[in-house]
Design an enzyme around this catalytic site. Structure first.
Site, PDB file in Angstrom:
ATOM      1  N   GLU A  42       0.846  -1.194   0.000  1.00 35.22           N
ATOM      2  CA  GLU A  42       0.000   0.000   0.000  1.00 35.22           C
ATOM      3  C   GLU A  42       0.882   1.245   0.000  1.00 35.22           C
ATOM      4  O   GLU A  42       1.862   1.324   0.723  1.00 35.22           O
ATOM      5  CB  GLU A  42      -0.898   0.023   1.236  1.00 35.22           C
ATOM      6  CG  GLU A  42      -2.054  -0.952   1.194  1.00 35.22           C
ATOM      7  CD  GLU A  42      -2.997  -0.757   2.389  1.00 35.22           C
ATOM      8  OE1 GLU A  42      -2.826   0.240   3.129  1.00 35.22           O
ATOM      9  OE2 GLU A  42      -3.874  -1.620   2.580  1.00 35.22           O
ATOM     10  N   HIS A 133      -0.878   8.988 -26.704  1.00 31.25           N
ATOM     11  CA  HIS A 133      -1.021   7.966 -27.745  1.00 31.25           C
ATOM     12  C   HIS A 133      -2.162   8.311 -28.697  1.00 31.25           C
ATOM     13  O   HIS A 133      -2.103   7.977 -29.882  1.00 31.25           O
ATOM     14  CB  HIS A 133      -1.273   6.604 -27.090  1.00 31.25           C
ATOM     15  CG  HIS A 133      -1.292   5.465 -28.063  1.00 31.25           C
ATOM     16  ND1 HIS A 133      -0.170   5.067 -28.765  1.00 31.25           N
ATOM     17  CD2 HIS A 133      -2.297   4.647 -28.461  1.00 31.25           C
ATOM     18  CE1 HIS A 133      -0.488   4.048 -29.550  1.00 31.25           C
ATOM     19  NE2 HIS A 133      -1.761   3.777 -29.395  1.00 31.25           N
ATOM     20  N   ASP A 172       2.804   2.141 -38.646  1.00 33.63           N
ATOM     21  CA  ASP A 172       1.389   1.778 -38.684  1.00 33.63           C
ATOM     22  C   ASP A 172       0.559   2.975 -39.143  1.00 33.63           C
ATOM     23  O   ASP A 172       1.038   4.109 -39.194  1.00 33.63           O
ATOM     24  CB  ASP A 172       0.891   1.277 -37.316  1.00 33.63           C
ATOM     25  CG  ASP A 172       1.188   2.241 -36.189  1.00 33.63           C
ATOM     26  OD1 ASP A 172       0.946   3.455 -36.364  1.00 33.63           O
ATOM     27  OD2 ASP A 172       1.651   1.798 -35.129  1.00 33.63           O
ATOM     28  N   LYS A 195       2.088  -3.918 -41.497  1.00 31.19           N
ATOM     29  CA  LYS A 195       2.453  -4.955 -40.546  1.00 31.19           C
ATOM     30  C   LYS A 195       1.257  -5.848 -40.250  1.00 31.19           C
ATOM     31  O   LYS A 195       0.100  -5.485 -40.460  1.00 31.19           O
ATOM     32  CB  LYS A 195       2.986  -4.337 -39.253  1.00 31.19           C
ATOM     33  CG  LYS A 195       1.945  -3.604 -38.421  1.00 31.19           C
ATOM     34  CD  LYS A 195       2.525  -3.064 -37.128  1.00 31.19           C
ATOM     35  CE  LYS A 195       1.437  -2.383 -36.274  1.00 31.19           C
ATOM     36  NZ  LYS A 195       1.962  -1.857 -35.015  1.00 31.19           N
ATOM     37  N   ARG A 197       0.032  -8.298 -36.965  1.00 30.21           N
ATOM     38  CA  ARG A 197       0.321  -8.757 -35.610  1.00 30.21           C
ATOM     39  C   ARG A 197       0.058 -10.252 -35.505  1.00 30.21           C
ATOM     40  O   ARG A 197      -1.043 -10.728 -35.789  1.00 30.21           O
ATOM     41  CB  ARG A 197      -0.535  -7.993 -34.594  1.00 30.21           C
ATOM     42  CG  ARG A 197      -0.184  -8.313 -33.141  1.00 30.21           C
ATOM     43  CD  ARG A 197      -0.761  -7.286 -32.174  1.00 30.21           C
ATOM     44  NE  ARG A 197      -0.111  -5.991 -32.285  1.00 30.21           N
ATOM     45  CZ  ARG A 197       1.054  -5.697 -31.724  1.00 30.21           C
ATOM     46  NH1 ARG A 197       1.712  -6.612 -31.033  1.00 30.21           N
ATOM     47  NH2 ARG A 197       1.575  -4.491 -31.875  1.00 30.21           N
ATOM     48  N   GLY A 228       8.793  -4.886 -30.960  1.00 25.82           N
ATOM     49  CA  GLY A 228       8.449  -5.815 -32.023  1.00 25.82           C
ATOM     50  C   GLY A 228       8.192  -5.127 -33.344  1.00 25.82           C
ATOM     51  O   GLY A 228       8.718  -5.530 -34.394  1.00 25.82           O
ATOM     52  N   THR A 229       7.397  -4.057 -33.310  1.00 26.81           N
ATOM     53  CA  THR A 229       7.099  -3.302 -34.529  1.00 26.81           C
ATOM     54  C   THR A 229       8.360  -2.668 -35.098  1.00 26.81           C
ATOM     55  O   THR A 229       8.613  -2.731 -36.303  1.00 26.81           O
ATOM     56  CB  THR A 229       6.055  -2.213 -34.229  1.00 26.81           C
ATOM     57  OG1 THR A 229       4.832  -2.834 -33.813  1.00 26.81           O
ATOM     58  CG2 THR A 229       5.780  -1.369 -35.464  1.00 26.81           C
TER      59      THR A 229
END
Length: 316
Positions: A42, A133, A172, A195, A197, A228-229
């Site tokens: 906590e 984002h 992307d 791409k 996935r 990864g991308t």
């Protein structure tokens, strides 16, 4: 101290080095607060100085461990509100849970809206963040949001780089707008990596659109976690004749898998910011500081001045 005596900056545990850099830029001391955890994990917060009537800024990125860092920030806000701070602004260099910004399949949450609700409910009066984002997340808040861009920091780094033989690529469709802005400022052609996935952390780059043969490639994206991308795109670009492949990433929240992939050598350089506190030893990473950018935004917000000029790119 460059600021009025009623400005206080405190930091959670997610990115204390950045908070100290910001305070150094503003020529002030970081606020004295105890931010720790009980044995059962906590969070506990105590401000060790008077903040009654103060303009308080709380810095905390919400990267891994995301849930703990978010809860720590909420408790810091609550403690500041109960200590009678006049205004509580949260500075979130990296805003976690931003990928879940819409219902793209049945029976799933919109967690970025949930986090916005929690911050407001805890008592935040203002949010200062960077390179969300998804732009629409600003509208999830019922309080003012100052959304900064790291691009001026990146452009300053690239000021002396020859871009005549460079192509800007986006990995992307979602990053096309950001990549297009870079291409326009740098005067470079724009390309696209298609791409597919193949798993939660695995990506296959399937096709390219754009000038690649013998050129220097700069991939633009807002964040990477498993890389990864990035590595899949870099590998395909090298196979198609790219001379050098670099990437500009606002938020580098690499896990162990991502670090291992970067060490494979497909990507020559990853340029990122210190929005997340991360060790970059033995990795092809160049980390740029956003402390002056955030510090200037805090200074101007505190004095009720405009921050519009922070979006300007000089020298191009």
């Amino acid at each position: 101290m460059r600021n009025g005596t009623n400005l206080k900056i405190f930091s959670g545990n997610s990115n204390l080095p950045l908070a100290k850099e910001i305070c150094a830029y503003l020529d002030m001391e970081i606020g004295d607060a105890l931010v720790t955890s009980f044995p059962d994990s906590e969070s506990f917060v105590r401000y060790n100085e008077n903040i009654r009537g103060m303009d308080v800024y709380l810095l905390q990125s919400t990267n891994s461990p995301a849930n703990h860092n978010i809860m720590e920030l909420l408790i810091m806000i609550d403690a500041a509100r109960r200590a009678s701070a006049a205004r509580i602004s949260v500075v979130i260099p990296f805003f976690g849970y931003a990928r879940q910004d819409r219902k793209d399949q049945p029976r799933v949450p919109i967690t970025s809206k949930l986090i916005a609700n929690l911050l407001v409910a805890a008592g935040a009066n203002r949010v200062l963040t960077m390179d969300l984002h998804a732009q629409q997340i600003q509208g999830f808040f019922d309080i003012p949001v100052d959304h900064l861009y790291a691009s001026p920091v990146f452009f300053d780094y690239m000021r002396n780089r020859n871009t005549e033989n460079m192509t800007i690529f986006t990995p992307d469709v979602g990053g096309m707008k950001m990549a297009s802005a870079y291409a326009e400022v740098l005067g470079c052609p724009l390309g696209f990596v298609a791409k597919r996935r193949t798993g939660a952390s695995t990506v296959e780059a399937t096709n390219l659109v754009g000038e690649v043969e013998g050129r220097e490639i700069l991939i633009i994206d807002d964040m990477t976690e498993t890389a990864g991308t990035l590595t899949a795109a870099a590998k395909l670009l090298k196979e198609r004749g790219a001379k050098r492949v670099s990437a500009v990433i606002s938020h580098c929240v690499l896990n162990e898998t991502g670090k291992e992939r970067l060490q494979q050598g497909h990507l020559d350089e990853l340029v990122t910011t210190n929005s997340v506190n991360m060790q970059v030893d033995n990795l092809p990473i160049t980390q740029l500081s956003v402390a002056p950018l955030l510090g200037e935004a805090i200074q101007r917000t505190h004095t009720d001045s405009s921050i519009s000029s922070l979006f300007e790119v000089k020298g191009f």
